[in-house]
Design a protein around this motif. Structure first.
Motif, PDB file in Angstrom:
ATOM      1  N   ALA A  14     -57.890  38.037 -68.289  1.00  0.00           N
ATOM      2  CA  ALA A  14     -56.992  38.568 -69.319  1.00  0.00           C
ATOM      3  C   ALA A  14     -55.564  38.708 -68.781  1.00  0.00           C
ATOM      4  O   ALA A  14     -54.591  38.340 -69.440  1.00  0.00           O
ATOM      5  N   HIS A  15     -55.441  39.239 -67.555  1.00  0.00           N
ATOM      6  CA  HIS A  15     -54.112  39.372 -66.945  1.00  0.00           C
ATOM      7  C   HIS A  15     -53.475  37.998 -66.690  1.00  0.00           C
ATOM      8  O   HIS A  15     -52.261  37.822 -66.854  1.00  0.00           O
ATOM      9  N   LEU A  16     -54.313  37.024 -66.270  1.00  0.00           N
ATOM     10  CA  LEU A  16     -53.776  35.692 -65.975  1.00  0.00           C
ATOM     11  C   LEU A  16     -53.325  34.981 -67.253  1.00  0.00           C
ATOM     12  O   LEU A  16     -52.308  34.289 -67.254  1.00  0.00           O
ATOM     13  N   VAL A  17     -54.072  35.171 -68.345  1.00  0.00           N
ATOM     14  CA  VAL A  17     -53.656  34.594 -69.625  1.00  0.00           C
ATOM     15  C   VAL A  17     -52.313  35.199 -70.057  1.00  0.00           C
ATOM     16  O   VAL A  17     -51.388  34.477 -70.455  1.00  0.00           O
ATOM     17  N   GLU A  18     -52.196  36.521 -69.927  1.00  0.00           N
ATOM     18  CA  GLU A  18     -50.931  37.186 -70.262  1.00  0.00           C
ATOM     19  C   GLU A  18     -49.783  36.644 -69.415  1.00  0.00           C
ATOM     20  O   GLU A  18     -48.686  36.365 -69.929  1.00  0.00           O
ATOM     21  N   ALA A  19     -50.038  36.509 -68.107  1.00  0.00           N
ATOM     22  CA  ALA A  19     -48.988  36.025 -67.208  1.00  0.00           C
ATOM     23  C   ALA A  19     -48.584  34.593 -67.568  1.00  0.00           C
ATOM     24  O   ALA A  19     -47.396  34.252 -67.587  1.00  0.00           O
ATOM     25  N   ALA A  20     -49.569  33.749 -67.872  1.00  0.00           N
ATOM     26  CA  ALA A  20     -49.271  32.349 -68.214  1.00  0.00           C
ATOM     27  C   ALA A  20     -48.412  32.272 -69.476  1.00  0.00           C
ATOM     28  O   ALA A  20     -47.462  31.483 -69.547  1.00  0.00           O
ATOM     29  N   ILE A  21     -48.727  33.121 -70.453  1.00  0.00           N
ATOM     30  CA  ILE A  21     -47.945  33.113 -71.700  1.00  0.00           C
ATOM     31  C   ILE A  21     -46.548  33.691 -71.450  1.00  0.00           C
ATOM     32  O   ILE A  21     -45.536  33.133 -71.903  1.00  0.00           O
ATOM     33  N   ARG A  22     -46.472  34.786 -70.704  1.00  0.00           N
ATOM     34  CA  ARG A  22     -45.179  35.396 -70.366  1.00  0.00           C
ATOM     35  C   ARG A  22     -44.271  34.391 -69.655  1.00  0.00           C
ATOM     36  O   ARG A  22     -43.059  34.352 -69.880  1.00  0.00           O
ATOM     37  N   ARG A  23     -44.859  33.555 -68.795  1.00  0.00           N
ATOM     38  CA  ARG A  23     -44.079  32.605 -68.000  1.00  0.00           C
ATOM     39  C   ARG A  23     -43.871  31.267 -68.736  1.00  0.00           C
ATOM     40  O   ARG A  23     -43.323  30.328 -68.148  1.00  0.00           O
ATOM     41  N   GLY A  24     -44.348  31.178 -69.989  1.00  0.00           N
ATOM     42  CA  GLY A  24     -44.146  29.948 -70.765  1.00  0.00           C
ATOM     43  C   GLY A  24     -44.978  28.772 -70.298  1.00  0.00           C
ATOM     44  O   GLY A  24     -44.613  27.614 -70.528  1.00  0.00           O
ATOM     45  N   GLU A  25     -46.121  29.051 -69.638  1.00  0.00           N
ATOM     46  CA  GLU A  25     -46.948  27.961 -69.100  1.00  0.00           C
ATOM     47  C   GLU A  25     -47.912  27.385 -70.135  1.00  0.00           C
ATOM     48  O   GLU A  25     -48.430  26.281 -69.944  1.00  0.00           O
ATOM     49  N   GLY A  26     -48.201  28.141 -71.193  1.00  0.00           N
ATOM     50  CA  GLY A  26     -49.181  27.666 -72.165  1.00  0.00           C
ATOM     51  C   GLY A  26     -49.162  28.548 -73.397  1.00  0.00           C
ATOM     52  O   GLY A  26     -48.332  29.466 -73.517  1.00  0.00           O
TER      53      GLY A  26
END
Length: 513
Positions: A14-26
């Motif tokens: 869940a944290h990694l999904v949030e981080a990926a979205i925050r960083r514009g990765e996906g």
């Protein structure tokens, strides 16, 4: 203004999904999966993969199939990557390769991308909560934003995958394709396990209700993921396994399924696994409603879904099981001449394992499509650091020790080559797989195919007897004889590429060109 790097250690999905979205990765899809694109590298880059050539490993490696990399160049590249990591946000995952604790290795992944860290979290075996002491056996540093300079670094291009077995370190850069991390650790296991008398295998595996294990080998497109995802059996794993004195174990903790053309009615288990925590690579998404369009191959045909194996209902966790009762070699023969099913003795099995045959369809001008024979030793040549014979000998020993039955199943064409004949029905293939696994072919009569030198059953439950002998299905028998000879000669020619150490009994067990 300098800042120290931020290191995120063992974040939850869940944290990694949030981080990926925050960083514009996906972006999140309608089913909750994370959709990402991998830039220009939408598959593995075999020309950019190297093994560090150091005196400690030089004599072990089959250099005919692997590219050497100088140890001093590796040290320089490592230093440049270390400098690149300064002042960056990094994600670390500690996990295992190998579901049998007796034979696993501890791997630390250091990622520049949050989504890459999510990928390895789902693809490898996760440590139990509260396990604080973790000393990695191997480290993988994956920095897609770091592009190599071939003139300085000695690489082939800006992308590189370099394995250092002596330092137990893997460096990956310049490519966003997550499969490089998965396959580099498979290559590591293919180096380590045979030295412990364990056969490492590029295959899927499942187990029946009474614990009988079956393995499925086959190159891409032959059906190993589809046929191993059997609702009546428990999935052990879909791609990489070890065979030890204890039995079979999954090397991974997740699945990496091709999903071009994925449909709920044909592959419901994979369809249902594309949910929160899963990663969708290069799948086109409808921007308005974020629904994946699995039929769309405009980015690449090699679209992928990565998810933990426990997303498959009835998966066997942990992925360990007994010695295999049945092994199936899958091949999609577009020449239309291989029998739909044949039984192999140990020498024939070693021959076909070393050959690793399937055929790919190659489009040529004016719409003419000629099949191309493809041979990949041990059904996984790009991931074999040791000589192919080493793996084949281990297979032969284990087959004899555990009296495992081996079948060659053709999931390709019948009644003529591609364009003339027709693809063998999936329902027939499933029936043949079931008959092989359930021992229904133990008591039937067999005859030796005069060209391909394999044993063809006279009957198989649920299959019209006439299709079991391919020559019978061709209207033009002379055309069959010509094509069969052509394919047999391709087998013979390919086998001549192995060194002279191949025992005569194995060399004699192949097709007769």
């Amino acid at each position: 203004m300098g800042m120290t790097e931020i290191i995120h250690y063992s974040l939850s999905p869940a944290h990694l999904v949030e981080a990926a979205i925050r960083r514009g990765e996906g972006q999140l899809t309608a089913t909750g999966a994370l959709q990402v694109t991998t830039d220009k590298y939408t598959g593995r880059s075999p020309n950019d993969k190297f093994i560090v050539d150091s005196p400690a490993v030089h004599n072990d490696i089959a250099w005919s199939g692997n590219k050497p990399f100088a140890a001093d160049k590796f040290a320089n590249l490592y230093n440049r990557m270390t400098a690149y990591m300064q002042n960056r946000e990094l994600f670390i995952f500690d996990g295992y390769a190998g579901a049998d604790p007796e034979y696993n290795i501890r791997v630390r992944f250091i990622n520049e991308f949050a989504w890459h860290n999510l990928f390895v979290h789902q693809l490898f075996i996760r440590p139990e909560a509260g396990n604080q002491t973790f000393e990695p056996d191997y480290e993988v540093i994956c920095l897609p934003g770091f592009k190599a300079d071939p003139a300085i670094d000695g690489t082939n291009s800006e992308a590189f995958i370099i394995l250092n077995f002596e330092q137990r370190l893997v460096l990956i850069g310049g490519t966003h394709y997550a499969g490089e991390m998965k396959k580099s650790i498979f290559t590591v296991m293919n180096y380590i396990l045979p030295r412990r008398n364990i056969l490492s295998m590029h295959c899927s595996a499942n187990a029946g209700a009474n614990g009988d294990t079956a393995l499925f080998f086959g190159l891409s497109g032959t059906g190993k993921t589809t046929l191993s995802a059997d609702p009546g059996r428990r999935l052990i794993g879909d791609d990489e396994h070890g065979w030890s004195d204890n039995g079979i174990f999954n090397i991974e903790g997740g699945c990496y399924a091709k999903c071009i053309g994925l449909r709920h009615d044909t592959e419901p288990q994979i369809w249902e696994a594309v949910r929160f925590g899963a990663v969708l690579e290069n799948v086109v998404i409808d921007p308005a409603v974020r629904i994946p369009d699995f039929a769309n191959g405009s980015i690449t045909e090699n679209t992928r879904a990565a998810y933990p194996v426990h997303y498959i209902p009835n998966a066997l966790i942990p992925g360990v099981a007994g010695h295999p009762k049945t092994i199936v070699f899958l091949t999609a023969d577009a020449f239309g001449v291989l029998p739909p099913i044949a039984k192999l003795n140990a020498e024939q099995a070693m021959y076909h394992f070393l050959s690793g045959y399937t055929s790919k369809l190659a489009g040529t001008e004016r719409g003419i499509t000629e099949p191309q024979a493809t041979f990949s030793a041990c059904f996984g040549a790009p991931f074999l650091p040791l000589p192919a014979l080493r793996y084949a000998e281990l297979l032969g020993e284990k087959l004899k020790q555990h009296k495992t039955n081996v079948f060659l199943i053709n999931t390709g064409w019948s009644g003529g080559p591609y364009g003339v004949g027709s693809r063998i029905k999936l329902s027939y293939t499933r029936a043949m797989v079931t008959a092989a696994i359930e021992g229904q072919l133990e008591q039937v009569a067999y005859q030796l195919d005069p060209v391909f030198n394999v044993y063809v059953p006279a009957s198989c439950p649920g299959i019209p007897a006439e299709i079991l002998t391919p020559r019978n299905t061709w209207a033009d028998k002379e055309a069959y004889d010509f094509k069969a000879k052509e394919l047999a000669n391709l087998f013979v020619h390919n086998f001549q590429g192995f060194n002279k150490d191949i025992p005569a009994a194995i060399a004699a067990a192949g097709p007769r060109g």
